[in-house]
Design a protein around this motif. Structure first.
Motif, PDB file in Angstrom:
ATOM      1  N   GLY A 223       0.826  -1.199   0.000  1.00 32.11           N
ATOM      2  CA  GLY A 223       0.000   0.000   0.000  1.00 32.11           C
ATOM      3  C   GLY A 223       0.859   1.245   0.000  1.00 32.11           C
ATOM      4  N   ARG A 224       0.542   2.157   0.914  1.00 26.04           N
ATOM      5  CA  ARG A 224       1.285   3.414   0.996  1.00 26.04           C
ATOM      6  C   ARG A 224       2.289   3.427   2.140  1.00 26.04           C
ATOM      7  N   SER A 225       2.688   2.255   2.612  1.00 22.98           N
ATOM      8  CA  SER A 225       3.684   2.175   3.676  1.00 22.98           C
ATOM      9  C   SER A 225       4.953   2.922   3.264  1.00 22.98           C
ATOM     10  N   ALA A 226       5.503   3.656   4.191  1.00 21.28           N
ATOM     11  CA  ALA A 226       6.718   4.433   3.912  1.00 21.28           C
ATOM     12  C   ALA A 226       7.933   3.514   3.842  1.00 21.28           C
ATOM     13  N   GLY A 227       8.896   3.873   3.010  1.00 28.74           N
ATOM     14  CA  GLY A 227      10.191   3.207   2.996  1.00 28.74           C
ATOM     15  C   GLY A 227      10.241   1.878   2.276  1.00 28.74           C
ATOM     16  N   VAL A 228       9.192   1.492   1.557  1.00 28.17           N
ATOM     17  CA  VAL A 228       9.232   0.234   0.792  1.00 28.17           C
ATOM     18  C   VAL A 228      10.099   0.468  -0.445  1.00 28.17           C
ATOM     19  N   ASP A 229      11.239  -0.168  -0.467  1.00 30.19           N
ATOM     20  CA  ASP A 229      12.229   0.084  -1.517  1.00 30.19           C
ATOM     21  C   ASP A 229      12.250  -1.068  -2.522  1.00 30.19           C
TER      22      ASP A 229
ATOM     23  N   ARG B   9      -2.081  11.618  -7.533  1.00 27.77           N
ATOM     24  CA  ARG B   9      -3.191  10.873  -8.122  1.00 27.77           C
ATOM     25  C   ARG B   9      -2.738   9.523  -8.677  1.00 27.77           C
ATOM     26  N   LEU B  10      -1.422   9.337  -8.793  1.00 31.65           N
ATOM     27  CA  LEU B  10      -0.871   8.059  -9.233  1.00 31.65           C
ATOM     28  C   LEU B  10      -0.351   7.219  -8.072  1.00 31.65           C
ATOM     29  N   LEU B  11      -0.673   7.631  -6.842  1.00 32.07           N
ATOM     30  CA  LEU B  11      -0.296   6.861  -5.670  1.00 32.07           C
ATOM     31  C   LEU B  11      -0.914   5.471  -5.698  1.00 32.07           C
ATOM     32  N   GLU B  12      -0.281   4.568  -4.959  1.00 34.65           N
ATOM     33  CA  GLU B  12      -0.844   3.244  -4.766  1.00 34.65           C
ATOM     34  C   GLU B  12      -2.218   3.356  -4.105  1.00 34.65           C
ATOM     35  N   VAL B  13      -3.011   2.319  -4.261  1.00 31.20           N
ATOM     36  CA  VAL B  13      -4.308   2.260  -3.594  1.00 31.20           C
ATOM     37  C   VAL B  13      -4.118   2.445  -2.091  1.00 31.20           C
ATOM     38  N   ASP B  14      -5.010   3.206  -1.477  1.00 28.85           N
ATOM     39  CA  ASP B  14      -5.019   3.297  -0.019  1.00 28.85           C
ATOM     40  C   ASP B  14      -5.782   2.080   0.497  1.00 28.85           C
ATOM     41  N   TYR B  15      -5.031   1.063   0.896  1.00 26.64           N
ATOM     42  CA  TYR B  15      -5.655  -0.179   1.354  1.00 26.64           C
ATOM     43  C   TYR B  15      -6.124  -0.110   2.807  1.00 26.64           C
ATOM     44  N   GLY B  16      -5.947   1.034   3.444  1.00 26.61           N
ATOM     45  CA  GLY B  16      -6.464   1.217   4.790  1.00 26.61           C
ATOM     46  C   GLY B  16      -5.926   0.183   5.762  1.00 26.61           C
TER      47      GLY B  16
ATOM     48  N   LEU C   5     -11.840   0.961  -5.082  1.00 25.79           N
ATOM     49  CA  LEU C   5     -11.157   0.803  -6.363  1.00 25.79           C
ATOM     50  C   LEU C   5     -11.768   1.686  -7.446  1.00 25.79           C
ATOM     51  N   ALA C   6     -13.060   1.978  -7.338  1.00 28.00           N
ATOM     52  CA  ALA C   6     -13.677   2.899  -8.290  1.00 28.00           C
ATOM     53  C   ALA C   6     -13.074   4.297  -8.148  1.00 28.00           C
ATOM     54  N   GLN C   7     -12.769   4.699  -6.901  1.00 28.73           N
ATOM     55  CA  GLN C   7     -12.114   5.992  -6.676  1.00 28.73           C
ATOM     56  C   GLN C   7     -10.718   5.999  -7.291  1.00 28.73           C
ATOM     57  N   VAL C   8     -10.028   4.879  -7.154  1.00 30.27           N
ATOM     58  CA  VAL C   8      -8.677   4.766  -7.705  1.00 30.27           C
ATOM     59  C   VAL C   8      -8.710   4.977  -9.212  1.00 30.27           C
ATOM     60  N   GLN C   9      -9.634   4.289  -9.883  1.00 27.73           N
ATOM     61  CA  GLN C   9      -9.726   4.429 -11.331  1.00 27.73           C
ATOM     62  C   GLN C   9     -10.045   5.863 -11.733  1.00 27.73           C
ATOM     63  N   PHE C  10     -10.955   6.499 -11.021  1.00 23.29           N
ATOM     64  CA  PHE C  10     -11.339   7.865 -11.365  1.00 23.29           C
ATOM     65  C   PHE C  10     -10.152   8.814 -11.252  1.00 23.29           C
ATOM     66  N   ARG C  11      -9.412   8.736 -10.143  1.00 19.54           N
ATOM     67  CA  ARG C  11      -8.293   9.677  -9.970  1.00 19.54           C
ATOM     68  C   ARG C  11      -7.170   9.396 -10.956  1.00 19.54           C
ATOM     69  N   ALA C  12      -6.909   8.114 -11.229  1.00 15.17           N
ATOM     70  CA  ALA C  12      -5.815   7.765 -12.137  1.00 15.17           C
ATOM     71  C   ALA C  12      -6.126   8.178 -13.569  1.00 15.17           C
TER      72      ALA C  12
ATOM     73  N   CYS D  65       4.884   6.397 -14.160  1.00 13.26           N
ATOM     74  CA  CYS D  65       5.341   5.278 -13.340  1.00 13.26           C
ATOM     75  C   CYS D  65       4.439   5.154 -12.114  1.00 13.26           C
ATOM     76  N   THR D  66       3.792   4.023 -11.969  1.00  8.64           N
ATOM     77  CA  THR D  66       2.841   3.870 -10.879  1.00  8.64           C
ATOM     78  C   THR D  66       2.755   2.401 -10.455  1.00  8.64           C
ATOM     79  N   HIS D  67       1.609   1.991  -9.930  1.00  9.61           N
ATOM     80  CA  HIS D  67       1.468   0.712  -9.239  1.00  9.61           C
ATOM     81  C   HIS D  67       0.522  -0.231  -9.984  1.00  9.61           C
ATOM     82  N   GLY D  68       0.583  -1.512  -9.623  1.00 13.36           N
ATOM     83  CA  GLY D  68      -0.135  -2.540 -10.356  1.00 13.36           C
ATOM     84  C   GLY D  68      -1.624  -2.309 -10.502  1.00 13.36           C
ATOM     85  N   ASP D  69      -2.326  -2.131  -9.385  1.00 14.47           N
ATOM     86  CA  ASP D  69      -3.773  -1.945  -9.454  1.00 14.47           C
ATOM     87  C   ASP D  69      -4.142  -0.642 -10.153  1.00 14.47           C
ATOM     88  N   VAL D  70      -3.309   0.364 -10.001  1.00 14.03           N
ATOM     89  CA  VAL D  70      -3.564   1.647 -10.664  1.00 14.03           C
ATOM     90  C   VAL D  70      -3.465   1.477 -12.176  1.00 14.03           C
TER      91      VAL D  70
END
Length: 244
Positions: A21-27, A79-86, A120-127, A151-156
């Motif tokens: 998800g949006r976890s910090a520091g994932v390299d 707007r190209l961020l990974e999905v917020d998986y909460g 996921l519908a929100q993700v598609q709209f913003r992307a 450059c972005t993420h799989g689900d996006v």
């Protein structure tokens, strides 16, 4: 206008089989860094005019070698961020398959909303909004067709491709987007056209993992994060089927 949709390379979360998800520091892993260099080698000869990227580290690292070769500074776009998986963020995929929401993500993605996260519908709209806007601005700036990279993420990327194919978001799990793959969409005044899909060059090793002729076994199908459920390219993988 033509956009190259670039997924980030293999990350530490991919190999740990967790939902970053949006976890910090994932390299990127060592393999991911190799992929970033290979992508730069493949794309640097193209007349790319602009680069946009998710602000997350794994995307920035993936696109940096290409940006350096081209002498272009990558523009971050949230707007190209990974999905917020909460509440799913950081959890092991092997745990998530037992969640009731898992089946909805697989079969009815347009209704999937992650707990304390986004849908996921929100993700598609913003992307889609982001890509269309960059397309428009680049056309206005250059007055001609422009080739650019996002450059972005799989689900996006899968949500963007579903839009480009004109298919319902509920079908987006049928699209495979591997780490460091490129997919190419050309936007015309009347419709988008998909020119490339999940292009990783000449390495087809992931196919061996699902081929019945090599004793491979089809695993779980797509999982959140854009993974395929196989392990051939260092992706996340789970042995449980989401339907079970």
């Amino acid at each position: 206008m033509t956009v190259i949709l670039l997924r980030h390379g293999v990350s530490t979360s991919n190999t740990a089989r967790t939902l970053a998800g949006r976890s910090a520091g994932v390299d990127l892993t060592d393999r991911g860094r190799e992929q970033a260099q290979m992508v730069a080698g493949r794309l640097a000869a193209l007349p790319i005019e602009h680069i946009v990227t998710s602000p997350l580290l794994r995307c920035q690292r993936t696109v940096a070698p290409l940006a350096d070769k081209l002498g272009i500074e990558a523009e971050p776009d949230e707007r190209l961020l990974e999905v917020d998986y909460g509440d799913w963020t950081g959890r092991a995929l092997s745990e998530l398959v037992s969640e009731p929401l898992w089946k909805i993500v697989q079969q009815h993605a347009s209704a999937a909303v992650f707990p304390s996260g986004e849908g996921l519908a929100q993700v598609q709209f913003r992307a889609v909004s982001a890509v269309r806007e960059h397309d428009r601005l680049l056309a206005e700036k250059h007055g001609t067709d422009v080739l650019w990279v996002a450059c972005t993420h799989g689900d996006v990327i899968k949500s963007l491709l579903a839009d480009a194919f004109g298919i319902h978001l509920d079908g987006f799990q049928r699209i495979v987007v591997e780490p460091a793959s490129i997919s190419v969409v050309r936007y015309s005044p009347t419709a988008p056209y998909v020119w490339r899909l999940n292009d990783t060059g000449t390495d087809l090793s992931t196919l061996a993992a699902i081929s019945p002729h090599t004793g491979g076994e089809s695993r779980s199908g797509p999982v959140p994060g854009g993974e395929t459920g196989t392990t051939g390219s260092g992706d996340n993988g789970v042995t449980e089927r989401p339907e079970s």
